[in-house]
Structure formats: structure tokens, C-alpha cells
Design a protein around this motif. Structure first.
Motif, PDB file in Angstrom:
ATOM      1  N   GLU A 144       8.654  15.987  -2.163  1.00 25.61           N
ATOM      2  CA  GLU A 144       7.665  15.306  -2.995  1.00 25.61           C
ATOM      3  C   GLU A 144       7.068  14.052  -2.352  1.00 25.61           C
ATOM      4  OE1 GLU A 144       9.289  14.676  -6.923  1.00 25.61           O
ATOM      5  OE2 GLU A 144      10.125  16.714  -6.983  1.00 25.61           O
ATOM      6  N   PHE A 145       7.509  13.688  -1.149  1.00 26.95           N
ATOM      7  CA  PHE A 145       6.955  12.515  -0.483  1.00 26.95           C
ATOM      8  C   PHE A 145       5.515  12.788  -0.033  1.00 26.95           C
ATOM      9  CE2 PHE A 145      11.542  12.068   0.237  1.00 26.95           C
ATOM     10  CZ  PHE A 145      11.747  10.751  -0.163  1.00 26.95           C
ATOM     11  N   ASP A 146       4.737  11.733   0.026  1.00 26.43           N
ATOM     12  CA  ASP A 146       3.386  11.863   0.569  1.00 26.43           C
ATOM     13  C   ASP A 146       3.427  12.083   2.082  1.00 26.43           C
ATOM     14  OD1 ASP A 146       1.518  11.234  -1.806  1.00 26.43           O
ATOM     15  OD2 ASP A 146       3.037   9.669  -1.907  1.00 26.43           O
ATOM     16  N   ARG A 147       4.374  11.425   2.739  1.00 31.66           N
ATOM     17  CA  ARG A 147       4.596  11.639   4.168  1.00 31.66           C
ATOM     18  C   ARG A 147       6.094  11.524   4.427  1.00 31.66           C
ATOM     19  NH1 ARG A 147      -0.282   9.499   7.897  1.00 31.66           N
ATOM     20  NH2 ARG A 147      -1.961   9.501   6.359  1.00 31.66           N
ATOM     21  N   ARG A 148       6.561  12.289   5.420  1.00 35.71           N
ATOM     22  CA  ARG A 148       7.983  12.248   5.764  1.00 35.71           C
ATOM     23  C   ARG A 148       8.133  11.983   7.262  1.00 35.71           C
ATOM     24  NH1 ARG A 148      10.272  17.735   3.005  1.00 35.71           N
ATOM     25  NH2 ARG A 148       9.335  18.549   4.912  1.00 35.71           N
ATOM     26  N   TYR A 149       8.984  11.036   7.570  1.00 30.52           N
ATOM     27  CA  TYR A 149       9.286  10.698   8.957  1.00 30.52           C
ATOM     28  C   TYR A 149      10.784  10.904   9.144  1.00 30.52           C
ATOM     29  CZ  TYR A 149       4.620   8.762   8.624  1.00 30.52           C
ATOM     30  OH  TYR A 149       3.270   8.623   8.424  1.00 30.52           O
ATOM     31  N   ILE A 150      11.130  12.055   9.703  1.00 32.44           N
ATOM     32  CA  ILE A 150      12.522  12.487   9.803  1.00 32.44           C
ATOM     33  C   ILE A 150      12.932  12.414  11.271  1.00 32.44           C
ATOM     34  CG2 ILE A 150      14.129  14.380   9.374  1.00 32.44           C
ATOM     35  CD1 ILE A 150      12.883  13.050   6.834  1.00 32.44           C
TER      36      ILE A 150
ATOM     37  N   ILE B 179      -1.113   2.143   8.144  1.00 34.63           N
ATOM     38  CA  ILE B 179      -0.981   1.037   7.193  1.00 34.63           C
ATOM     39  C   ILE B 179      -0.378  -0.158   7.917  1.00 34.63           C
ATOM     40  CG2 ILE B 179       0.165   0.265   5.072  1.00 34.63           C
ATOM     41  CD1 ILE B 179       0.056   3.176   4.104  1.00 34.63           C
ATOM     42  N   ALA B 180      -0.907  -1.333   7.656  1.00 32.04           N
ATOM     43  CA  ALA B 180      -0.401  -2.546   8.296  1.00 32.04           C
ATOM     44  C   ALA B 180       1.055  -2.767   7.911  1.00 32.04           C
ATOM     45  CB  ALA B 180      -1.239  -3.748   7.879  1.00 32.04           C
ATOM     46  N   PRO B 181       1.882  -3.232   8.850  1.00 33.70           N
ATOM     47  CA  PRO B 181       3.306  -3.436   8.539  1.00 33.70           C
ATOM     48  C   PRO B 181       3.549  -4.265   7.279  1.00 33.70           C
ATOM     49  CG  PRO B 181       2.952  -3.664  10.891  1.00 33.70           C
ATOM     50  CD  PRO B 181       1.590  -3.526  10.267  1.00 33.70           C
ATOM     51  N   GLY B 182       2.764  -5.299   7.075  1.00 28.12           N
ATOM     52  CA  GLY B 182       2.981  -6.161   5.922  1.00 28.12           C
ATOM     53  C   GLY B 182       2.658  -5.518   4.590  1.00 28.12           C
ATOM     54  N   ALA B 183       2.002  -4.344   4.631  1.00 26.55           N
ATOM     55  CA  ALA B 183       1.662  -3.632   3.394  1.00 26.55           C
ATOM     56  C   ALA B 183       2.646  -2.516   3.082  1.00 26.55           C
ATOM     57  CB  ALA B 183       0.245  -3.074   3.497  1.00 26.55           C
ATOM     58  N   LEU B 184       3.726  -2.447   3.861  1.00 25.56           N
ATOM     59  CA  LEU B 184       4.775  -1.444   3.628  1.00 25.56           C
ATOM     60  C   LEU B 184       5.983  -2.117   2.997  1.00 25.56           C
ATOM     61  CD1 LEU B 184       4.565   0.298   7.114  1.00 25.56           C
ATOM     62  CD2 LEU B 184       3.801   1.304   4.949  1.00 25.56           C
ATOM     63  N   LEU B 185       6.506  -1.530   1.937  1.00 25.42           N
ATOM     64  CA  LEU B 185       7.753  -1.994   1.327  1.00 25.42           C
ATOM     65  C   LEU B 185       8.810  -0.935   1.587  1.00 25.42           C
ATOM     66  CD1 LEU B 185       9.496  -3.859  -0.429  1.00 25.42           C
ATOM     67  CD2 LEU B 185       8.575  -2.677  -2.447  1.00 25.42           C
ATOM     68  N   PHE B 186       9.866  -1.335   2.290  1.00 30.87           N
ATOM     69  CA  PHE B 186      10.882  -0.401   2.791  1.00 30.87           C
ATOM     70  C   PHE B 186      12.238  -0.729   2.198  1.00 30.87           C
ATOM     71  CE2 PHE B 186      13.943   0.184   6.507  1.00 30.87           C
ATOM     72  CZ  PHE B 186      14.099   1.551   6.343  1.00 30.87           C
ATOM     73  N   THR B 187      12.938   0.300   1.718  1.00 31.81           N
ATOM     74  CA  THR B 187      14.308   0.107   1.253  1.00 31.81           C
ATOM     75  C   THR B 187      15.257   0.994   2.040  1.00 31.81           C
ATOM     76  OG1 THR B 187      15.763  -0.043  -0.687  1.00 31.81           O
ATOM     77  CG2 THR B 187      14.259   1.843  -0.606  1.00 31.81           C
ATOM     78  N   ASP B 188      16.427   0.421   2.374  1.00 32.85           N
ATOM     79  CA  ASP B 188      17.443   1.111   3.172  1.00 32.85           C
ATOM     80  C   ASP B 188      18.766   0.450   2.840  1.00 32.85           C
ATOM     81  OD1 ASP B 188      19.111   1.891   5.592  1.00 32.85           O
ATOM     82  OD2 ASP B 188      17.197   2.759   6.220  1.00 32.85           O
TER      83      ASP B 188
ATOM     84  N   VAL C 295       4.256   7.274  -1.383  1.00 33.12           N
ATOM     85  CA  VAL C 295       5.688   7.137  -1.116  1.00 33.12           C
ATOM     86  C   VAL C 295       6.031   7.945   0.134  1.00 33.12           C
ATOM     87  CG1 VAL C 295       8.009   7.513  -2.005  1.00 33.12           C
ATOM     88  CG2 VAL C 295       6.197   6.790  -3.560  1.00 33.12           C
ATOM     89  N   PHE C 296       6.649   7.256   1.106  1.00 33.86           N
ATOM     90  CA  PHE C 296       7.028   7.883   2.367  1.00 33.86           C
ATOM     91  C   PHE C 296       8.549   7.934   2.475  1.00 33.86           C
ATOM     92  CE2 PHE C 296       3.106   5.645   4.424  1.00 33.86           C
ATOM     93  CZ  PHE C 296       2.251   6.458   3.693  1.00 33.86           C
TER      94      PHE C 296
ATOM     95  N   GLU D 228       0.808  -1.212   0.000  1.00 36.70           N
ATOM     96  CA  GLU D 228       0.000   0.000   0.000  1.00 36.70           C
ATOM     97  C   GLU D 228       0.844   1.266   0.000  1.00 36.70           C
ATOM     98  OE1 GLU D 228      -3.091   0.019   2.962  1.00 36.70           O
ATOM     99  OE2 GLU D 228      -3.327  -2.174   2.816  1.00 36.70           O
ATOM    100  N   ALA D 229       2.105   1.162   0.385  1.00 37.02           N
ATOM    101  CA  ALA D 229       2.994   2.326   0.374  1.00 37.02           C
ATOM    102  C   ALA D 229       4.436   1.852   0.301  1.00 37.02           C
ATOM    103  CB  ALA D 229       2.784   3.193   1.615  1.00 37.02           C
TER     104      ALA D 229
END
Length: 206
Positions: free
Chosen positions: A127-133, A156-165, A104-105, A4-5
Motif C-alpha cells: 500500500e505504500f506510494d513508493r518502496r525502497y527495499i 523531494i527535498a530532505p527537509g520535507a521528508l519525515l522518517f521514523t525508524d 507514504v514511502f 511532503e512525504a
């Protein structure tokens, strides 16, 4: 679970973060290696990322190491030369996702003062939809608290988040919370993952 994000780290994902490179250019590699061995500049930066005042923290550290004071102050006075350049393919992927309707967060360790410098330098940071700084949140990766705070805010449920780092410790924390993850080692691999997830076409991911 469908995604979802998409959540981007910033340093070494969208903007290069290799401060040693700038110090090598200014004072030479040998001196830089001695400086970084004697002064934990990355720990100093971690405290800035957790909300400590940018200038005060750098100048306080410089005062504690008089033999290196001029060099340490470069961390503040030349910060825009320490950071960057942007990673163009990653920026294109961010924009392609948003154009395709995927939220995109940003979830990034970044100081309050350093982010204020970065925003006008790299406009895509707006340009992000949400920013967590981290500096604004008073929390930082890889601590689980910052991931939990983002989950609570976005809903959003954790399993619906795709995170890259680019850091494996951050990826490990996210994965332990049930997030879908991608260890970033270059934009090409990240592009392939986004295509594989059905979030981008191959043309859009170029």
C-alpha cells in the motif's frame, strides 16, 4: 519546511522483528543465547538485506557451523515465524496518512527473498506510494548511500521528508542529511508526532 512525504521503516515499526523470541520458543533461551553468541546471525541477515540470496546465505552459514546447522536453517525454513506479528496501530497510521493525501514511502532493510515471503503475509506492504527495499537496491541503512538514492528517486527535498525508524543509527544518518526524524519507540508516540505535525487529526491517529 512542510512535510511532503512520510517514510516508514518496516521492521519493529510496522512488523515486529524479534527473531530471538522464536528461537527461545523452539530451542529454549539458554541454547538460543549460546547460538547467537557463537554465530553472528544478525550479520548473516544484514548480508541478506544487502541483496545476497536468502536460502544460499542461510544454508552456507549452517554448513559452516555443523553443531548448529539445524537451528540456523530455521532462519530460512521458518522465517514467517521469526517475523511478525504486525503492529496494528502503526498500520492504521500508514493507512490514515494515505487516506488524508499524504504520500507514504517505505525505506527498509529487507532481503529480496524475505520480502517476497512478507508481502502476501502482510498485504499492507503493497500500500505504500513508493518502496525502497534494501535487497533490491543493493544498499542498506545506516549507510548514507541508500538515503541519497531515495532522495534522488523521489525528488523531494530532505527537509520535507519525515522518517521514523526504531534504530538510532538510521535516524542519525537521516538527520545528518537534513531529514525530519522520529525515533520510533511505539505507535502511540508516533501518532502524537503525526498529530503535532498537522498530518493527522487526533481521531484519525487512534
Amino acid at each position: 519546511m512542510s512535510i511532503e512525504a512520510v517514510v516508514f521503516d518496516i521492521g519493529n515499526v510496522l512488523i515486529e522483528w524479534q527473531p530471538e523470541r522464536h528461537f527461545d520458543a523452539v530451542i529454549g533461551r539458554e541454547a538460543r543465547e549460546r547460538l547467537f553468541a557463537e554465530v553472528d546471525l544478525h550479520d548473516m541477515n544484514d548480508r541478506i538485506d544487502r541483496g545476497h540470496d536468502f536460502r544460499a546465505m542461510v544454508y552456507e552459514t549452517a554448513g559452516a557451523y555443523p553443531d548448529w546447522s539445524d537451528e540456523i536453517r530455521l532462519w530460512h525454513d521458518s522465517w514467517l515465524k521469526l517475523a511478525g506479528p504486525e503492529i496494528p496501530h502503526s498500520v492504521r497510521l500508514l493507512r490514515a496518512l494515505r487516506s488524508g493525501g499524504t504520500p507514504v514511502f517505505a525505506l527498509s532493510n529487507f532481503g529480496i527473498g524475505t520480502f517476497a515471503l512478507a508481502e502476501p503475509q502482510w498485504p499492507f506492504l503493497g500500500e505504500f506510494d513508493r518502496r525502497y527495499i534494501s535487497g533490491h537496491m543493493g544498499l542498506a541503512k545506516p549507510d548514507a548511500d541508500i538515503f541519497a538514492a531515495m532522495e534522488a528517486d523521489c525528488g523531494i527535498a530532505p527537509g520535507a521528508l519525515l522518517f521514523t525508524d526504531d534504530r538510532t543509527d538510521n535516524i542519525a544518518t537521516a538527520a545528518a542529511r537534513g531529514w525530519q526524524t522520529h525515533h520510533f519507540d511505539g505507535p502511540e508516540g508516533w501518532a502524537r508526532r503525526l498529530v503535532a505535525e498537522g498530518l493527522l487529526t487526533e481521531a484519525a491517529a487512534r
